[in-house]
Motif scaffolding. Structure first.
Motif, PDB file in Angstrom:
ATOM      1  N   LEU A  10       3.340  -5.442  30.392  1.00 34.22           N
ATOM      2  CA  LEU A  10       4.122  -6.782  29.888  1.00 34.22           C
ATOM      3  C   LEU A  10       4.092  -6.853  28.674  1.00 34.22           C
ATOM      4  N   HIS A  19       3.968 -11.435  23.881  1.00 29.39           N
ATOM      5  CA  HIS A  19       5.007 -12.410  23.816  1.00 29.39           C
ATOM      6  C   HIS A  19       4.212 -13.632  23.607  1.00 29.39           C
ATOM      7  N   SER A  39       0.583 -19.708  36.286  1.00 29.17           N
ATOM      8  CA  SER A  39       0.445 -18.639  36.839  1.00 29.17           C
ATOM      9  C   SER A  39       0.322 -18.015  37.597  1.00 29.17           C
ATOM     10  N   MET A  63      -7.026 -10.608  36.182  1.00 30.66           N
ATOM     11  CA  MET A  63      -6.562 -11.507  37.193  1.00 30.66           C
ATOM     12  C   MET A  63      -6.635 -10.557  38.406  1.00 30.66           C
ATOM     13  N   ASN A 101       3.815 -12.014  40.077  1.00 36.01           N
ATOM     14  CA  ASN A 101       3.008 -12.538  39.386  1.00 36.01           C
ATOM     15  C   ASN A 101       4.395 -13.957  39.198  1.00 36.01           C
ATOM     16  N   THR A 152       5.656 -17.409  36.903  1.00 32.27           N
ATOM     17  CA  THR A 152       5.255 -18.108  36.725  1.00 32.27           C
ATOM     18  C   THR A 152       6.494 -19.562  36.342  1.00 32.27           C
TER      19      THR A 152
HETATM   20  O1  LIG Z   1       1.676 -11.496  34.852  1.00 31.07           O
HETATM   21  C1  LIG Z   1       1.050 -12.412  33.881  1.00 31.07           C
HETATM   22  O2  LIG Z   1       0.065 -12.634  34.750  1.00 31.07           O
HETATM   23  C2  LIG Z   1       2.251 -13.152  32.948  1.00 31.07           C
HETATM   24  C3  LIG Z   1       3.307 -12.955  33.178  1.00 31.07           C
HETATM   25  C4  LIG Z   1       3.839 -13.598  32.028  1.00 31.07           C
HETATM   26  O3  LIG Z   1       2.942 -13.674  30.673  1.00 31.07           O
HETATM   27  C5  LIG Z   1       5.137 -14.404  31.697  1.00 31.07           C
HETATM   28  O4  LIG Z   1       5.953 -14.376  32.753  1.00 31.07           O
HETATM   29  O5  LIG Z   1       5.720 -15.079  31.227  1.00 31.07           O
END
Ligand SMILES: O=C(O)CCC(=O)C(=O)O
Ligand SMILES: [Mn+2]
Length: 380
Positions: free
Chosen positions: A215, A218, A232, A257, A326, A328
């Protein structure tokens, strides 16, 4: 590491964060992981890990157990020096309860009316039941013959609540579906224990990572109220997470993580650059989630966690053996705040002509993700 990266900036114009991102994403030769902080063991922290005491009175033991969490006093929570407002909780889930949340991510949350990447190029009836269309193939043993990928294997993101618009990088009042109550219950309890009572789960982005996904770099700035934390939650394979500063030149801290780990970005850490350059198999001691079901009978009865059937777990466990999910969870609006387009024209601008409802963050970074497949996009 930071020094080495800084010299590359001078040579190639690359920023420090991007250099680190590429370092950890690299396959050959594999990167040295000795500088990656592991909160679960305290490894490679360079003395930066600070144990935190959360508020055990904020959530009763019963309320924690109802959403699959240990009592708050037993959580292993940490801060990181230099990152005020950043909280890391090393897997606070009761043994057996991750299975429920994994099943929600794979079976329940991708269902309509929630939105997913497959909707961008498929008709709603074709994305109607991703689980049912994938489960059979995922349950059967892998065949020698290369099979087409199931819909579940092609799932990259799901949005809940106010659906994030990847093109305009905004949320809006007219793209909203009810937020899942169980996920709100989990989120509000974790945020309350971290000192944020009254958190409203209004939007979530679920990212589905395969072993070669990443990812890009950002900042999450699209929410209109940045005083609320970003929560998260991670399940399945482990990841390297990079947490940077407010500038791309700030060298990021790399951390693992693992499945069940929870992170909160709040206060001065709410608008920091971050990225996931790599997905990794979990170390042995973190692979326990794979045999989670064997003890789901130990879960308390009066809870929101329905037992996961063996049939469902067969699919989930196969999926997370090579993938990471994940979630968020975000509060988009502050108390009494509304989207600019909701307001009557009389209230759209303030006396200086500024739009009411927006908090201006021109100086913070931009998240770069494409519409149909954000995970796997490398930041440029
Ligand atoms: O997958 C992650 O740990 C981060 C996800 C993330 O930063 C987001 O979805 O904005
Ligand atoms: Mn983010």
């Amino acid at each position: 590491m930071a020094k080495m990266a800084a010299s590359v900036v001078a040579e190639s114009g690359e920023d420090v964060f991007r250099k680190m991102f590429k370092f950890y994403k690299r396959r050959e030769p594999p990167p040295d992981l000795k500088e990656v902080t592991d909160f679960s063991s305290g490894a490679a922290s360079g003395g930066k890990i600070v144990p935190l005491k959360l508020d055990p009175a904020a959530v009763s033991d019963e309320d924690a157990a109802r959403v699959g969490l240990h009592p708050v006093r037993d959580w292993r929570a940490f801060g990181l020096q230099g990152y005020p407002g950043f909280i890391f909780i090393s897997n606070p889930f009761l043994r057996g309860s991750q299975a429920f949340w994994v099943r929600q991510c794979l079976k329940t949350y991708p269902q309509k009316p929630n939105v997913c990447n497959l909707d961008m190029h498929m008709s709603p009836c074709d994305t109607q039941d991703i689980w049912a269309r994938s489960a059979q193939a995922l349950r059967s043993p892998p065949s020698e013959k290369r099979q087409p990928k199931t819909l579940l294997e092609r799932l990259r993101w799901v949005t809940l609540g106010y659906h994030y618009n990847w093109d305009t990088k905004t949320y809006s009042a007219n793209s909203y579906t009810p937020f899942p109550p169980d996920l709100h219950m989990l989120s509000s309890r974790i945020t309350a224990a971290c000192g944020f009572p009254g958190f409203r789960s209004e939007a979530a982005i679920l990212n589905y990572y395969r072993s070669d996904s990443s990812l890009g770099i950002h900042v999450d700035e699209s929410e209109l109220d940045h005083s609320r934390p970003l929560l998260s939650l991670s399940f399945g394979q482990s990841a390297i997470f990079l947490l940077g500063g407010s500038q791309r030149q700030d060298p990021p801290t790399a951390m693992f993580m693992h499945s069940g780990d929870v992170m909160l970005m709040s206060g001065p850490s709410r608008l920091l650059y971050h990225a996931v350059p790599r997905i990794l198999p979990p170390p042995r001691q973190h692979a326990a989630f794979l045999d989670e079901l064997s003890c789901s009978c130990a879960l308390p009865t009066a809870n929101v966690l329905e037992p996961v059937s063996q049939e469902d777990w067969d699919v989930c466990s196969r999926y997370i053996q090579s993938s990471r999910v994940n979630m968020t969870v975000r509060q988009v609006l502050g108390p009494g705040q509304s989207f600019p387009e909701d307001l009557s024209s009389a209230h759209q601008t303030d006396d200086k002509g500024r739009t009411v409802g927006y908090q201006d963050d021109e100086n913070s970074g931009k998240r770069k993700r494409t519409c149909s497949d954000p995970v796997g996009t490398v930041e440029t």
